[in-house]
Design a protein around this motif. Structure first.
Motif, PDB file in Angstrom:
ATOM      1  N   CYS A 151     -30.842  22.086  -1.755  1.00 53.27           N
ATOM      2  CA  CYS A 151     -30.748  20.648  -2.049  1.00 53.27           C
ATOM      3  C   CYS A 151     -30.534  19.823  -0.781  1.00 53.27           C
ATOM      4  O   CYS A 151     -30.284  18.618  -0.859  1.00 53.27           O
ATOM      5  N   GLN A 157     -30.380  18.533  -8.072  1.00 49.77           N
ATOM      6  CA  GLN A 157     -31.645  19.261  -8.176  1.00 49.77           C
ATOM      7  C   GLN A 157     -32.777  18.473  -7.535  1.00 49.77           C
ATOM      8  O   GLN A 157     -33.657  19.032  -6.907  1.00 49.77           O
ATOM      9  N   SER A 158     -32.765  17.158  -7.725  1.00 52.39           N
ATOM     10  CA  SER A 158     -33.752  16.312  -7.047  1.00 52.39           C
ATOM     11  C   SER A 158     -33.100  14.964  -6.794  1.00 52.39           C
ATOM     12  O   SER A 158     -32.020  14.679  -7.323  1.00 52.39           O
ATOM     13  N   SER A 159     -33.759  14.136  -6.011  1.00 50.76           N
ATOM     14  CA  SER A 159     -33.166  12.839  -5.667  1.00 50.76           C
ATOM     15  C   SER A 159     -33.005  11.958  -6.913  1.00 50.76           C
ATOM     16  O   SER A 159     -32.166  11.067  -6.946  1.00 50.76           O
ATOM     17  N   LYS A 160     -33.833  12.247  -7.955  1.00 49.25           N
ATOM     18  CA  LYS A 160     -33.736  11.454  -9.189  1.00 49.25           C
ATOM     19  C   LYS A 160     -32.454  11.761  -9.951  1.00 49.25           C
ATOM     20  O   LYS A 160     -32.049  11.019 -10.851  1.00 49.25           O
ATOM     21  N   ASP A 161     -31.825  12.878  -9.632  1.00 52.30           N
ATOM     22  CA  ASP A 161     -30.607  13.269 -10.336  1.00 52.30           C
ATOM     23  C   ASP A 161     -29.346  12.627  -9.751  1.00 52.30           C
ATOM     24  O   ASP A 161     -28.251  12.886 -10.215  1.00 52.30           O
ATOM     25  N   CYS A 201     -27.473  20.946  -8.335  1.00 57.62           N
ATOM     26  CA  CYS A 201     -28.249  22.009  -7.690  1.00 57.62           C
ATOM     27  C   CYS A 201     -27.726  23.356  -8.186  1.00 57.62           C
ATOM     28  O   CYS A 201     -26.521  23.572  -8.267  1.00 57.62           O
TER      29      CYS A 201
END
Ligand SMILES: [Zn+2]
Ligand SMILES: [Zn+2]
Length: 372
Positions: A151, A157-161, A201
């Motif tokens: 991460c 997990q992703s920048s949207k999270d 993550c």
């Protein structure tokens, strides 16, 4: 000196709204701020004065007390008097200047989005006498927190999270009312990061950092001694949210040597010799850090005599030069004599005139005086 009226200090009136007070305070505080008036005690005084005034008037309860009782009303509230003592001051300053100085500088609260530095680490390192004397290169394995690869240290997990923390709205701080004061503490929900992670993550479980074992090449300089700290900048733990890395400190402990002792850069060594070597003189081989060295001792060398071998000590840590080696002679009296050895020594004794040696003669003279 009589205290000035708080409204007068701020250039406001009793009917001023909180917003007007805030604006008035900001104007004056900026004008008198110590950063803008370095070394000006008058400005500093004015700055403190208007800060104190605003601290009281910005608090509804304290303002109403002040309105009714004037300065006498201040002592009714906890923390009255010195504006820098009350827990509210830093907060007020942050409120007013937070947006002005971009949430930094000027004593405002720390921005939650900026990373926190990683922790410093220390590692206790034992060195042999020789490793410390000559310097030492080795590889260490240091357990430390590293940014999570999966991460990139975000913990998501992703920048949207990554969302703004709903509890503190991203400031990283919560307000708690304590009596008259509102105290800022680290947000319990996001622990000060100001972020809420929807899907953490899977590798670091949202922490952004993982335990790792880092192999490190280290060079210990010659001449180092017990208690020294070797700093390896940036080799501590990874920062949080892109904050700078901590440093690693190697705490040095030099182990004892079977022959040598150390004092600073000088080295001490005891060398035993026989009474015949001491009486007749001898060419000795003595140990040095760099190997053997020859040492000539004259006939009649006494016990505890010290010989200095220049530049046979330890290299200076900073700069040039070497310490010295000091050899201390220990005359060993023989025990368990054979019959022949005994005969010879008895013969030697009869040949030696009683009290003929200088130390003994001097002692006997003193003894005679003492007993007379
Ligand atoms: Zn929060
Ligand atoms: Zn991760």
């Amino acid at each position: 000196m009589a205290k000035r009226d708080y409204y007068e200090i701020l250039g406001a009136s009793k009917s001023s709204t909180q917003d007007e007070l805030k604006k008035a305070y900001r104007k004056r505080a900026l004008k008198y701020h110590p950063d803008r008036n370095p070394g000006d005690p008058q400005a500093e005084e004015s700055f403190k004065e208007c800060s104190e005034a605003y601290e009281v008037l910005s608090n509804a309860q304290r303002r109403s007390q002040y309105d009714q009782f004037g300065h006498a009303g201040e002592s009714m509230g906890a923390g009255g008097g010195n504006p820098f003592e009350g827990s509210g001051f830093g907060d007020i300053f942050g409120d007013v200047f937070g947006e002005f100085f971009g949430g930094s500088g000027g004593g405002g609260r720390r921005s939650a989005t900026r990373g926190q530095p990683g922790s410093d680490l220390s590692y206790n390192m034992d060195l042999t006498f020789e490793q410390a004397a000559f310097g030492y290169s080795t590889e260490l394995v240091i357990p430390r927190l590293e940014n999570c690869d999966r991460c990139s240290g975000t913990g998501a997990q992703s920048s949207k999270d990554i969302e703004v923390c709903p509890v503190c709205s991203g400031s990283g701080q919560q307000r708690i009312q304590q009596g008259f004061f509102s105290v800022a503490t680290t947000c319990s929900q996001c622990r000060g990061t100001g972020k809420h992670i929807r899907r953490p993550c899977t590798s670091c479980h949202g922490r952004g950092r993982v335990n790792a074992r880092k192999k490190l090449k280290v060079n210990i300089p010659a001449g180092i001694d017990t208690g020294a700290r070797v700093k390896l900048t940036g080799e501590g733990e990874a920062g949080i949210d892109g904050g700078p890395r901590g440093s690693l400190y190697l705490i040095i402990n030099v182990l004892e040597h079977s022959i040598f002792e150390r004092d600073g850069y000088d080295v001490y060594c005891k060398v035993p010799i026989s009474i015949t070597q001491a009486a007749l003189g001898s060419d000795l081989e003595v140990p040095t850090l760099g190997g053997r060295a020859k040492l000539h001792i004259a006939p009649g060398t006494q016990n505890d005599s010290i010989f200095r071998l220049k530049n046979k000590g330890i290299a200076h840590l900073h700069g040039h030069g070497l310490g010295d080696l000091y050899v201390k002679i220990v005359v060993e009296v023989p025990s368990n004599l054979t019959r022949r050895q005994k005969e010879l020594l008895e013969e030697f004794a009869t040949l030696s005139k009683e009290d003929s040696t200088p130390m003994k003669k001097s002692f006997m003279d003193k003894l005679k005086d003492f007993l007379a």
